[in-house]
Structures are given as structure tokens and as C-alpha cells.
Design an enzyme around this catalytic site. Sequence first.
Site, mmCIF file in Angstrom:
data_model
loop_
_atom_site.group_PDB
_atom_site.id
_atom_site.type_symbol
_atom_site.label_atom_id
_atom_site.label_comp_id
_atom_site.label_asym_id
_atom_site.label_seq_id
_atom_site.Cartn_x
_atom_site.Cartn_y
_atom_site.Cartn_z
ATOM 1 N N HIS A 15 0.866 -1.251 0.150
ATOM 2 C CA HIS A 15 -0.147 -0.149 0.066
ATOM 3 C C HIS A 15 0.854 1.221 -0.084
ATOM 4 C CE1 HIS A 15 -3.619 -2.226 0.846
ATOM 5 N NE2 HIS A 15 -2.776 -3.180 1.724
ATOM 6 N N LYS A 96 -7.826 -6.967 -7.126
ATOM 7 C CA LYS A 96 -7.826 -7.192 -5.847
ATOM 8 C C LYS A 96 -9.551 -7.127 -5.253
ATOM 9 C CE LYS A 96 -6.631 -7.327 -1.370
ATOM 10 N NZ LYS A 96 -5.800 -6.275 -0.772
ATOM 11 N N HIS A 135 -8.562 -10.341 -0.275
ATOM 12 C CA HIS A 135 -8.601 -10.110 1.192
ATOM 13 C C HIS A 135 -9.548 -10.941 1.855
ATOM 14 C CE1 HIS A 135 -8.081 -7.423 4.969
ATOM 15 N NE2 HIS A 135 -8.865 -8.250 5.379
ATOM 16 N N HIS A 169 -2.227 -12.102 2.417
ATOM 17 C CA HIS A 169 -1.500 -11.871 3.501
ATOM 18 C C HIS A 169 -2.348 -12.990 4.761
ATOM 19 C CE1 HIS A 169 -5.308 -9.676 3.933
ATOM 20 N NE2 HIS A 169 -4.848 -8.674 3.296
ATOM 21 N N ASP A 241 2.298 -6.270 2.851
ATOM 22 C CA ASP A 241 1.062 -5.603 3.282
ATOM 23 C C ASP A 241 1.432 -4.353 3.931
ATOM 24 O OD1 ASP A 241 -1.431 -5.140 3.349
ATOM 25 O OD2 ASP A 241 -1.993 -6.519 5.132
HETATM 26 ZN ZN ZN Z 1 -3.217 -4.814 2.026
#
Ligand code: ZN
Length: 338
Positions: A15, A96, A135, A169, A241
Site C-alpha cells: 500500500h 483485488k 482479502h 496476507h 502489506d
Molecule cells: Zn493490504
Amino acid sequence: MKNITINSPFDMHLHLRDNEMLDLVAPLSSKTFAGAIIMPNLVPPVDSKQSVIKYKQRITNAIPAQDNFNLFMTLFFKPYTKEFLKDVKDEISAIKLYPAGITTNSEGGVESIDTVTLAPTFNAMAELNIPLCVHGETNGFVMDRESEFMSVYEELAIAFPKLKIIMEHITTKAATELLEKYDNLYATITLHHLLLTLDDVIGGMLKPHLFCKPIVKTYKDREALQKLALDANPKVMFGSDSAPHPQEAKENGNCAAGIFSAPIALQSLAQLFDENNKLENLQAFVSDNACKIYNMKASSKTITLEKNDFTIPEFYTDGSIKVVPMYASEKIAWDIKC
Ligand SMILES: [Zn+2]
């Protein structure tokens, strides 16, 4: 002095934010990495060809040209048409998907991951070879959110066998096990989920700079993640991340989720792999696996790390905003060789 040279280290989940924050943090990644997958959760989200191109340009402007840093852009998942995806394909490396409201700036995410309604988009992505980054958390109890999401991953993996699905992640033993069950599932693992457990965050004094989503978990979970990373399992790759917030948003009654780890990531990984006598696997974890999973070419950039004490700065600032990195003011045993 003990050292290791890594060819083309990539951060496969980063990010960089926007505006002053982008200008402050982008050079801290471009200095030590050869490239990164850039996440699209801005306000408004990056969800059109124009917004991808413009965001990429803003990042390019924030990075010293001599850093030779590759930008792999992503789109914010929405139901897109095949025509749209064909047109945008050359500008992006992945799409994403965020469940709505699950993390920073994800309000415009997907309300329910319905494999029937969303099939046209997933099928078009599979056909055009665009990976889906996810995510993976539900709205359940915070420690169970990822394991509860395993059934969604499973459903996606079965319904769209040609779609490459990256479980972003991952934080649990459950995720490490599911990964092995389906050929089209891959995963990124962060530095902080390899190093921390919930004890580090709330076991003593509350540590706002170690608070993130998904929350770090148990010792068993960490052990399972470490095994995959240290063995350089070909289905996993490094994604930091790294998610910076201004100091006042972290040291606050409502602490924002996100750990700023980019400036210490390679050094800390070298320490972890060295302590476990697995330094020879670091190259695969931070580059080779990602190149294979994403069909990417390595860049010619190399970074040499040496076993030499590195004191992490207390904060990074441009004069107007301050960001506190993971392990601020602490010492780690590996440094970047200048
Ligand atoms: Zn992230």
C-alpha cells in the site's frame, strides 16, 4: 562479514497510499525492492483504466528514477465486463477483491461473494489470465474471520479452476492447509505475520504500531506460516502489506489498522531466514516464486544484505507527516549494504 545478494526482490502486496504519504513512503520501498504489486484501496478506489494510469503516474513521480522500480498495478474488484477487462489488461497485473467494509477504504467492496452473479467477471479474468487477489475475511469474530473465509476460497477455487487466486496476507494454519488442496490457490505472507503473535500486540502494553488487519494470530498459526516461507514453498511469496498511517492515526483512541514495514522488510526477513539456517531460500520467497506465480520477468536489480546491526529509525517524516515503522528504534541484525 556474512552477506547475501538477492536478485530482483519483489513486494507482492504493498500500500503506497496517495498525496504526501505516497511521496514519503514510495522511495522507502523503491530503494530496497525491484518492484511491487500496488494495492488499489484509495478514496475513491482505483477502478477504471484512467485511474490506474493516473495512479501509476503519481507513484512514478514519487520515486527516484535511478531506483529502477517496477510498478505492478491492480484494479479494485467490481463486476467488470470482458470488454472492459480486455481494454485494461495491459495496464494491470491483478484485480483485488475486498469484502465490503473489511479493512481500510474497502467500503465499495463486494457485499457477498456470489459465484453465480460474479461468474462472468471471474470467467473473463481466467480467460485473460488476470489473477484475483483476495482479502479473505468474514465479518465474524476477529480471530476467526480468516478461517471462516476458507469455505469461500474453496468455493471459488472449485468454481473457477482456471482462475489464479491469491489468498492475500494469510495468517492461519487453516489457510496454509487449504493452499495445498487446490492447484489454483496461491498466497502472500507478510513480515509481521511471520514474526508476531497476538501476545506482541495485546499481551503486555497495547502496541498500536503492531495492530493490523487481519490481526496477527496464535503461535501455532505463526509456526505454520514460517514453515511455508522458510521452506520457500512454491505456492507462497512475500507481500509486506506495508500499510502506513500518519502517527496520529495510530496513536489514537481509534487506532487505524496497518503496520508500516516496508523500510525494514528485507533486513528482517534476512534475519529470520538466517536464524533458521534457511538463507538460501530467501531468494525464492522474495522473488522467484512470485515470478513464476505471476508469469513475471525478474528485473536486473540486485540488493545485497549483510549481517550488521541496523537501528530502525524512530519515524520517517517529510516535515509535515510522520510515520512510525514496525520495530521503531529497535535493532535488527541485518542491514542493506550500500
Ligand atoms: Zn493490504
